[in-house]
Write a protein that holds these residues in place. Sequence first.
Motif, PDB file in Angstrom:
ATOM      1  N   SER A   1      19.129  -5.003   7.013  1.00  0.00           N
ATOM      2  CA  SER A   1      19.966  -4.203   7.913  1.00  0.00           C
ATOM      3  C   SER A   1      20.029  -4.821   9.318  1.00  0.00           C
ATOM      4  CB  SER A   1      19.432  -2.767   8.014  1.00  0.00           C
ATOM      5  OG  SER A   1      18.169  -2.750   8.667  1.00  0.00           O
ATOM      6  N   GLN A   2      19.086  -5.727   9.617  1.00  0.00           N
ATOM      7  CA  GLN A   2      19.058  -6.368  10.922  1.00  0.00           C
ATOM      8  C   GLN A   2      20.170  -7.413  11.047  1.00  0.00           C
ATOM      9  OE1 GLN A   2      16.771  -5.475  13.388  1.00  0.00           O
ATOM     10  NE2 GLN A   2      16.225  -3.861  11.931  1.00  0.00           N
ATOM     11  N   LYS A   3      20.701  -7.568  12.250  1.00  0.00           N
ATOM     12  CA  LYS A   3      21.752  -8.570  12.465  1.00  0.00           C
ATOM     13  C   LYS A   3      21.203  -9.977  12.268  1.00  0.00           C
ATOM     14  CE  LYS A   3      25.290  -9.971  15.832  1.00  0.00           C
ATOM     15  NZ  LYS A   3      25.862  -9.718  17.193  1.00  0.00           N
ATOM     16  N   TYR A   4      19.998 -10.218  12.767  1.00  0.00           N
ATOM     17  CA  TYR A   4      19.323 -11.504  12.591  1.00  0.00           C
ATOM     18  C   TYR A   4      17.940 -11.234  11.977  1.00  0.00           C
ATOM     19  CZ  TYR A   4      22.949 -12.975  15.896  1.00  0.00           C
ATOM     20  OH  TYR A   4      24.152 -13.211  16.526  1.00  0.00           O
ATOM     21  N   PRO A   5      17.907 -11.009  10.669  1.00  0.00           N
ATOM     22  CA  PRO A   5      16.647 -10.581  10.034  1.00  0.00           C
ATOM     23  C   PRO A   5      15.601 -11.696   9.939  1.00  0.00           C
ATOM     24  CG  PRO A   5      18.331 -10.952   8.373  1.00  0.00           C
ATOM     25  CD  PRO A   5      19.016 -11.099   9.704  1.00  0.00           C
ATOM     26  N   ARG A   6      14.351 -11.265   9.812  1.00  0.00           N
ATOM     27  CA  ARG A   6      13.226 -12.179   9.672  1.00  0.00           C
ATOM     28  C   ARG A   6      12.461 -11.856   8.384  1.00  0.00           C
ATOM     29  NH1 ARG A   6       9.193 -11.816  12.217  1.00  0.00           N
ATOM     30  NH2 ARG A   6       8.694 -13.997  12.611  1.00  0.00           N
ATOM     31  N   PHE A   7      11.690 -12.805   7.911  1.00  0.00           N
ATOM     32  CA  PHE A   7      10.821 -12.602   6.758  1.00  0.00           C
ATOM     33  C   PHE A   7       9.409 -12.274   7.252  1.00  0.00           C
ATOM     34  CE2 PHE A   7      14.296 -15.091   5.169  1.00  0.00           C
ATOM     35  CZ  PHE A   7      14.514 -14.622   3.875  1.00  0.00           C
ATOM     36  N   GLU A   8       8.777 -11.285   6.608  1.00  0.00           N
ATOM     37  CA  GLU A   8       7.432 -10.851   6.989  1.00  0.00           C
ATOM     38  C   GLU A   8       6.597 -10.662   5.726  1.00  0.00           C
ATOM     39  OE1 GLU A   8       6.296 -10.387  10.018  1.00  0.00           O
ATOM     40  OE2 GLU A   8       8.017 -10.025  11.338  1.00  0.00           O
ATOM     41  N   ILE A   9       5.304 -10.349   5.918  1.00  0.00           N
ATOM     42  CA  ILE A   9       4.400 -10.074   4.801  1.00  0.00           C
ATOM     43  C   ILE A   9       3.961  -8.613   4.866  1.00  0.00           C
ATOM     44  CG2 ILE A   9       2.030 -10.476   3.971  1.00  0.00           C
ATOM     45  CD1 ILE A   9       2.445 -13.411   4.388  1.00  0.00           C
ATOM     46  N   THR A  10       3.886  -7.968   3.697  1.00  0.00           N
ATOM     47  CA  THR A  10       3.400  -6.593   3.630  1.00  0.00           C
ATOM     48  C   THR A  10       2.602  -6.413   2.345  1.00  0.00           C
ATOM     49  OG1 THR A  10       3.999  -4.254   3.681  1.00  0.00           O
ATOM     50  CG2 THR A  10       5.441  -5.715   2.438  1.00  0.00           C
ATOM     51  N   ARG A  11       1.711  -5.423   2.340  1.00  0.00           N
ATOM     52  CA  ARG A  11       0.991  -5.037   1.129  1.00  0.00           C
ATOM     53  C   ARG A  11       1.395  -3.621   0.692  1.00  0.00           C
ATOM     54  NH1 ARG A  11      -3.494  -8.455   0.054  1.00  0.00           N
ATOM     55  NH2 ARG A  11      -3.763  -9.997   1.697  1.00  0.00           N
ATOM     56  N   LYS A  12       2.272  -2.991   1.464  1.00  0.00           N
ATOM     57  CA  LYS A  12       2.697  -1.634   1.156  1.00  0.00           C
ATOM     58  C   LYS A  12       4.210  -1.518   1.243  1.00  0.00           C
ATOM     59  CE  LYS A  12      -1.539   0.509   2.939  1.00  0.00           C
ATOM     60  NZ  LYS A  12      -2.098   1.503   3.885  1.00  0.00           N
ATOM     61  N   ILE A  13       4.711  -0.425   0.733  1.00  0.00           N
ATOM     62  CA  ILE A  13       6.141  -0.155   0.806  1.00  0.00           C
ATOM     63  C   ILE A  13       6.530   0.167   2.246  1.00  0.00           C
ATOM     64  CG2 ILE A  13       7.845   1.629   0.287  1.00  0.00           C
ATOM     65  CD1 ILE A  13       7.058   1.601  -2.517  1.00  0.00           C
ATOM     66  N   ILE A  14       7.622  -0.419   2.680  1.00  0.00           N
ATOM     67  CA  ILE A  14       8.205  -0.096   3.987  1.00  0.00           C
ATOM     68  C   ILE A  14       9.393   0.811   3.707  1.00  0.00           C
ATOM     69  CG2 ILE A  14       9.343  -1.040   6.018  1.00  0.00           C
ATOM     70  CD1 ILE A  14       7.698  -3.632   5.374  1.00  0.00           C
ATOM     71  N   LYS A  15       9.359   2.005   4.265  1.00  0.00           N
ATOM     72  CA  LYS A  15      10.350   3.018   3.900  1.00  0.00           C
ATOM     73  C   LYS A  15      11.694   2.747   4.563  1.00  0.00           C
ATOM     74  CE  LYS A  15       6.886   6.507   2.868  1.00  0.00           C
ATOM     75  NZ  LYS A  15       6.347   7.852   3.162  1.00  0.00           N
ATOM     76  N   ASP A  16      12.455   1.895   3.923  1.00  0.00           N
ATOM     77  CA  ASP A  16      13.805   1.578   4.386  1.00  0.00           C
ATOM     78  C   ASP A  16      14.577   1.032   3.187  1.00  0.00           C
ATOM     79  OD1 ASP A  16      16.111   0.295   5.549  1.00  0.00           O
ATOM     80  OD2 ASP A  16      15.085   0.460   7.488  1.00  0.00           O
ATOM     81  N   ARG A  17      15.746   1.555   2.945  1.00  0.00           N
ATOM     82  CA  ARG A  17      16.516   1.177   1.751  1.00  0.00           C
ATOM     83  C   ARG A  17      17.044  -0.249   1.813  1.00  0.00           C
ATOM     84  NH1 ARG A  17      21.525   5.233   1.753  1.00  0.00           N
ATOM     85  NH2 ARG A  17      19.797   6.684   2.079  1.00  0.00           N
ATOM     86  N   ASP A  18      17.039  -0.870   2.988  1.00  0.00           N
ATOM     87  CA  ASP A  18      17.595  -2.223   3.125  1.00  0.00           C
ATOM     88  C   ASP A  18      16.532  -3.320   3.009  1.00  0.00           C
ATOM     89  OD1 ASP A  18      20.385  -1.499   3.698  1.00  0.00           O
ATOM     90  OD2 ASP A  18      19.567  -0.624   5.520  1.00  0.00           O
ATOM     91  N   ILE A  19      15.315  -2.953   2.610  1.00  0.00           N
ATOM     92  CA  ILE A  19      14.239  -3.937   2.462  1.00  0.00           C
ATOM     93  C   ILE A  19      14.354  -4.638   1.117  1.00  0.00           C
ATOM     94  CG2 ILE A  19      11.744  -4.279   2.355  1.00  0.00           C
ATOM     95  CD1 ILE A  19      12.652  -3.509   5.112  1.00  0.00           C
ATOM     96  N   VAL A  20      14.238  -5.970   1.137  1.00  0.00           N
ATOM     97  CA  VAL A  20      14.198  -6.772  -0.086  1.00  0.00           C
ATOM     98  C   VAL A  20      12.818  -7.416  -0.169  1.00  0.00           C
ATOM     99  CG1 VAL A  20      15.174  -8.746  -1.325  1.00  0.00           C
ATOM    100  CG2 VAL A  20      16.672  -7.231   0.004  1.00  0.00           C
ATOM    101  N   TYR A  21      12.157  -7.283  -1.351  1.00  0.00           N
ATOM    102  CA  TYR A  21      10.799  -7.786  -1.528  1.00  0.00           C
ATOM    103  C   TYR A  21      10.776  -9.003  -2.458  1.00  0.00           C
ATOM    104  CZ  TYR A  21       9.418  -3.156   0.224  1.00  0.00           C
ATOM    105  OH  TYR A  21       9.268  -2.015   0.976  1.00  0.00           O
ATOM    106  N   PHE A  22       9.786  -9.872  -2.222  1.00  0.00           N
ATOM    107  CA  PHE A  22       9.498 -11.002  -3.099  1.00  0.00           C
ATOM    108  C   PHE A  22       7.989 -10.985  -3.372  1.00  0.00           C
ATOM    109  CE2 PHE A  22      12.895 -12.010  -0.176  1.00  0.00           C
ATOM    110  CZ  PHE A  22      13.917 -12.475  -0.996  1.00  0.00           C
TER     111      PHE A  22
END
Length: 600
Positions: A113-134
């Motif tokens: 959803s960000q205009k200039y998105p970045r890649f980050e690391i997570t171990r939990k769900i981030i509550k946002d429908r526009d998140i893509v996980y790998f």
Amino acid sequence: MTLHETIKQLPDSAGIYEYFDKSGNLLYVGKAKSLQKRVKSYFSFMPTLRANPKLSVRITKMIEQTKSMNYILVNSEHDALILENSLIKQLNPKYNILLRDDKTYPYIYIDTSQKYPRFEITRKIIKDRDIVYFGPYSVGARDILDSIYEMCKLVQKKGSLKSKKLCLYHQIDKCLGPCELDVSEALYKKEVDLAYELIKNKKLLVKKLQERMLFYSENLRFEEALELRERIEKITRSEIRSEIDFATNENYDIFAISHSDSRAVVVRLFMRDGKIISSTHDFIALNEGFDEDELYQRVLINFYKDEKPPIIAPILVASEFEGLELMEEHLSRVFEKKASIKKPKQGKRKQLIELAILNANELLKKDKNTNDKKILFDIKELFDLQRLPNRVEAFDNSHMSGVATVGAMVVYEDGAYDKKSYRTYHLVAKDEYAQMRETLTRRVESFYKNSPPDLWIIDGGSTLLKLALEIVESAGVFIDVIAISKEKIDTKSHRAKGKAADIVHTKDEVFKLKHSDKRLQWVQNLRDEAHRSAINFHKKTKVKLDKESKLLNLKGISQAKVVKLLNHFGTYEALKGTSFDEIRLILNEKDARIIKNIYF
């Protein structure tokens, strides 16, 4: 009440049951939809109470040792599953299988959803429908992410866009500079798409890293080349080579178990978008035989825990196990959608299971613990331990004239020291006995999150051994305990260089072994590692305390008053959290005001 009488009175209700031996040691924790039916299935009642002849050798042995039982009623079979798992992790019963893998695996994600998105690391769900996980990634997630930011001209840091000024990353051509420049979304998307491709295609990512490594090497930039080589090794470490490609976007979590007489290995494969992206495995000690049904349940409940994973995939298992439907029910609650657990019987999904089994069998063949196991068997036999000491915790305390008193616990497993599991404790107790009590009690209190080991080694004699046994018994935990002390000559410890005359104490015997005895040396090595850890932590603590003391001295609080404060409050941390009125009662109003001004 006798065991027979307890069994006869069991209700037809869901719950957990516990079996105990003649000494009150916990043998087994089980769950049941109906306690009455489940527990009765273990026994034959005519002519006397004995093990059901249809039971396995392992369970028959357990029932023959069972002299009493306890049970707890719960509302449902699912509640029984949760309580059973919690009790097994905390109490480590003799006949249950305990998994120590409590890791959560990281995912790489991007917020589209960000205009200039970045890649980050997570171990939990981030509550946002526009998140893509790998992912998930067993190893190498950070290395993949670092590589992406080196190869793709993305916004490198979270706060970069807010600065509105070009930074060093733009100057070295690692960022397009949308913080200040008018960068089109289409141009930035090309960099995002390249990152997508590199994350999804490990072979391409590794190839590009190898090209960079060769460039650095040819230009004599050897440190940078070595760093890339290590990164490549991490990224590829969890990779299982496979020609299986579904040519679709299917996701699966695959679990397979293989075992020998004393060890089992669980292999997990993660397929995403039709390709296996990572794998992980764990060895499990089989102290009292093998139960595949129980192990599959433990593996699944421990892996998914009670948190919804970022990517929910159908689960494939190598065997249909007892309790599969209950596990589907449990995971459906965790996932907040219908969970699927299947044993595939044909096609490519079956090939995935065969690949997992192949790797599990290979891992067992390569298991390097054969030599290490011999000494463990020798230790078990000599000291009459209840189980093989696959995981051991050794304890020691350290202080200097009652100052900077600390405790240390070191952990030994699979032939090596597990340094990530080491623990250190700040202690308030004044004498050696009370210090060991405090250290061991603190450890027992953490069993709910860090399961107990097979063996404790205490640095001390018979008095501290008795203390440790009392603490273990009061906690209801199944742990063998031994202690090691130095030989006393004229009330002084005797330690000849290279010929340490150490004595090993067990519950029933005292062992004076030759200094060349491998079993004594094994115990000594663990004791010495605990001693080293305690000394090192003591030194660090002492330096920190000296700094705190000097700070108070500089502000007019004399050393005698500092000692008085520490004698009352125990630690500087406790002093910092103390109210003005409490300090005033120990010293005076002026000093209390100085101290509160220092720390607040």
